[in-house]
Design a protein around this motif. Structure first.
Motif, PDB file in Angstrom:
ATOM      1  N   ALA A 105       0.828  -1.205   0.000  1.00  0.00           N
ATOM      2  CA  ALA A 105       0.000   0.000   0.000  1.00  0.00           C
ATOM      3  C   ALA A 105       0.863   1.256   0.000  1.00  0.00           C
ATOM      4  O   ALA A 105       0.553   2.238  -0.685  1.00  0.00           O
ATOM      5  N   ALA A 106       1.964   1.236   0.758  1.00  0.00           N
ATOM      6  CA  ALA A 106       2.854   2.390   0.808  1.00  0.00           C
ATOM      7  C   ALA A 106       3.428   2.683  -0.572  1.00  0.00           C
ATOM      8  O   ALA A 106       3.453   3.835  -1.025  1.00  0.00           O
ATOM      9  N   THR A 107       3.881   1.629  -1.245  1.00  0.00           N
ATOM     10  CA  THR A 107       4.460   1.813  -2.574  1.00  0.00           C
ATOM     11  C   THR A 107       3.435   2.362  -3.549  1.00  0.00           C
ATOM     12  O   THR A 107       3.745   3.223  -4.388  1.00  0.00           O
ATOM     13  N   THR A 108       2.205   1.919  -3.445  1.00  0.00           N
ATOM     14  CA  THR A 108       1.147   2.435  -4.311  1.00  0.00           C
ATOM     15  C   THR A 108       0.956   3.931  -4.092  1.00  0.00           C
ATOM     16  O   THR A 108       0.785   4.700  -5.054  1.00  0.00           O
ATOM     17  N   MET A 109       1.002   4.377  -2.846  1.00  0.00           N
ATOM     18  CA  MET A 109       0.852   5.803  -2.554  1.00  0.00           C
ATOM     19  C   MET A 109       2.027   6.617  -3.084  1.00  0.00           C
ATOM     20  O   MET A 109       1.845   7.694  -3.666  1.00  0.00           O
ATOM     21  N   PHE A 110       3.241   6.108  -2.903  1.00  0.00           N
ATOM     22  CA  PHE A 110       4.407   6.844  -3.394  1.00  0.00           C
ATOM     23  C   PHE A 110       4.414   6.906  -4.924  1.00  0.00           C
ATOM     24  O   PHE A 110       4.774   7.922  -5.522  1.00  0.00           O
ATOM     25  N   ARG A 111       3.992   5.808  -5.569  1.00  0.00           N
ATOM     26  CA  ARG A 111       3.887   5.823  -7.024  1.00  0.00           C
ATOM     27  C   ARG A 111       2.871   6.856  -7.483  1.00  0.00           C
ATOM     28  O   ARG A 111       3.063   7.529  -8.500  1.00  0.00           O
ATOM     29  N   LEU A 112       1.782   6.986  -6.727  1.00  0.00           N
ATOM     30  CA  LEU A 112       0.768   7.969  -7.098  1.00  0.00           C
ATOM     31  C   LEU A 112       1.335   9.386  -6.998  1.00  0.00           C
ATOM     32  O   LEU A 112       1.039  10.241  -7.849  1.00  0.00           O
ATOM     33  N   CYS A 113       2.141   9.644  -5.975  1.00  0.00           N
ATOM     34  CA  CYS A 113       2.821  10.939  -5.872  1.00  0.00           C
ATOM     35  C   CYS A 113       3.670  11.202  -7.117  1.00  0.00           C
ATOM     36  O   CYS A 113       3.631  12.303  -7.700  1.00  0.00           O
ATOM     37  N   LEU A 114       4.451  10.201  -7.518  1.00  0.00           N
ATOM     38  CA  LEU A 114       5.305  10.344  -8.693  1.00  0.00           C
ATOM     39  C   LEU A 114       4.477  10.541  -9.952  1.00  0.00           C
ATOM     40  O   LEU A 114       4.840  11.339 -10.830  1.00  0.00           O
ATOM     41  N   ASP A 115       3.391   9.817 -10.033  1.00  0.00           N
ATOM     42  CA  ASP A 115       2.539   9.901 -11.218  1.00  0.00           C
ATOM     43  C   ASP A 115       1.982  11.317 -11.369  1.00  0.00           C
ATOM     44  O   ASP A 115       2.038  11.906 -12.456  1.00  0.00           O
TER      45      ASP A 115
END
Length: 231
Positions: free
Chosen positions: A122-132
């Motif tokens: 879940a953490a990685t999904t959130m950080f990827r969303l920031c990058l996106d």
């Protein structure tokens, strides 16, 4: 007379129960006026303590908050808004980079909360969303080789941004944690703490480059201009 707060108790589950209000600590200031506090409260149903995160409702309540909510002697729900209670998600020592857009900062904090409780996918999904969100804004309206796959997929977008000198080349190696498949294993639930930490590191540094450093430079230029003008 005790100050009172009406809220849901996270310890016993009672809804809209009265809490006795104790000590407080100011933890932040928003919009240059809104005080954000953590307040120690005791539920009158189960007698267990909870620390609530609350925020000032109106500018004119500043003096009341500075004097202490425990001194009010009545209900404080009109004075402060209950945002949530303090829990294990607050164990993270990490903080977001400064001067992020509000939506990206909120998502980054959610990623940190997930990291603090061991939810690495879940953490990685959130950080990827920031990058996106951050890198989509860097794409030009039209450019050679810029196709829909690159626009949609972070894993393809990052190499394009590096190849076209839109992102600094020095960050390319760190970006290897973002795979072309678009999920980094998150959809399969196989990410480790180390995997998530790699994505966190890259996200933090990239957001600093895109938002924090330019804003700091802008602030420094403003201070210099003010000094030169004698302000």
């Amino acid at each position: 007379m005790l100050s009172l707060l009406v809220a849901d108790c996270p310890r016993c589950g009672t809804k809209d129960i009265t809490f006795d209000v104790g000590n407080q600590v100011q933890v932040a200031t928003r919009f240059s006026w809104q005080m954000v506090l953590e307040i120690f409260c005791v539920c009158r149903a189960c007698r267990h303590p909870t620390i609530f995160l609350v925020s000032q409702n109106h500018r004119h309540y500043a003096d009341i908050l500075k004097a202490g909510l425990s001194e009010v002697g009545s209900a404080i729900n009109d004075i402060v808004k209950v945002e949530r209670y303090i829990g294990i998600q607050d164990n993270s020592a990490e903080v977001p980079p400064e001067h992020l857009p509000e939506n990206i900062e909120r998502i980054f904090k959610e990623g940190l909360a997930c990291m603090s409780i061991g939810c690495y996918n879940a953490a990685t999904t959130m950080f990827r969303l920031c990058l996106d969100l951050a890198t989509k804004s860097l794409l030009p309206d039209d450019a050679e080789g810029l196709n829909n796959k690159i626009r949609r997929n972070l894993g393809f977008r990052l190499p394009w941004l590096f190849d076209n000198q839109i992102l600094p080349e020095s960050l390319r190696e760190l970006s290897s944690c973002i795979k072309d498949d678009g999920n980094d294993g998150a959809h399969k639930g196989i990410l480790s703490k180390e995997d998530a930490a790699d994505v966190l590191d890259f996200t933090f540094i990239l957001l600093e480059r895109l938002y924090t450093e330019p804003k700091r430079l802008e602030i420094a230029r403003q201070r210099r201009a003010a000094r030169r003008n004698g302000d």
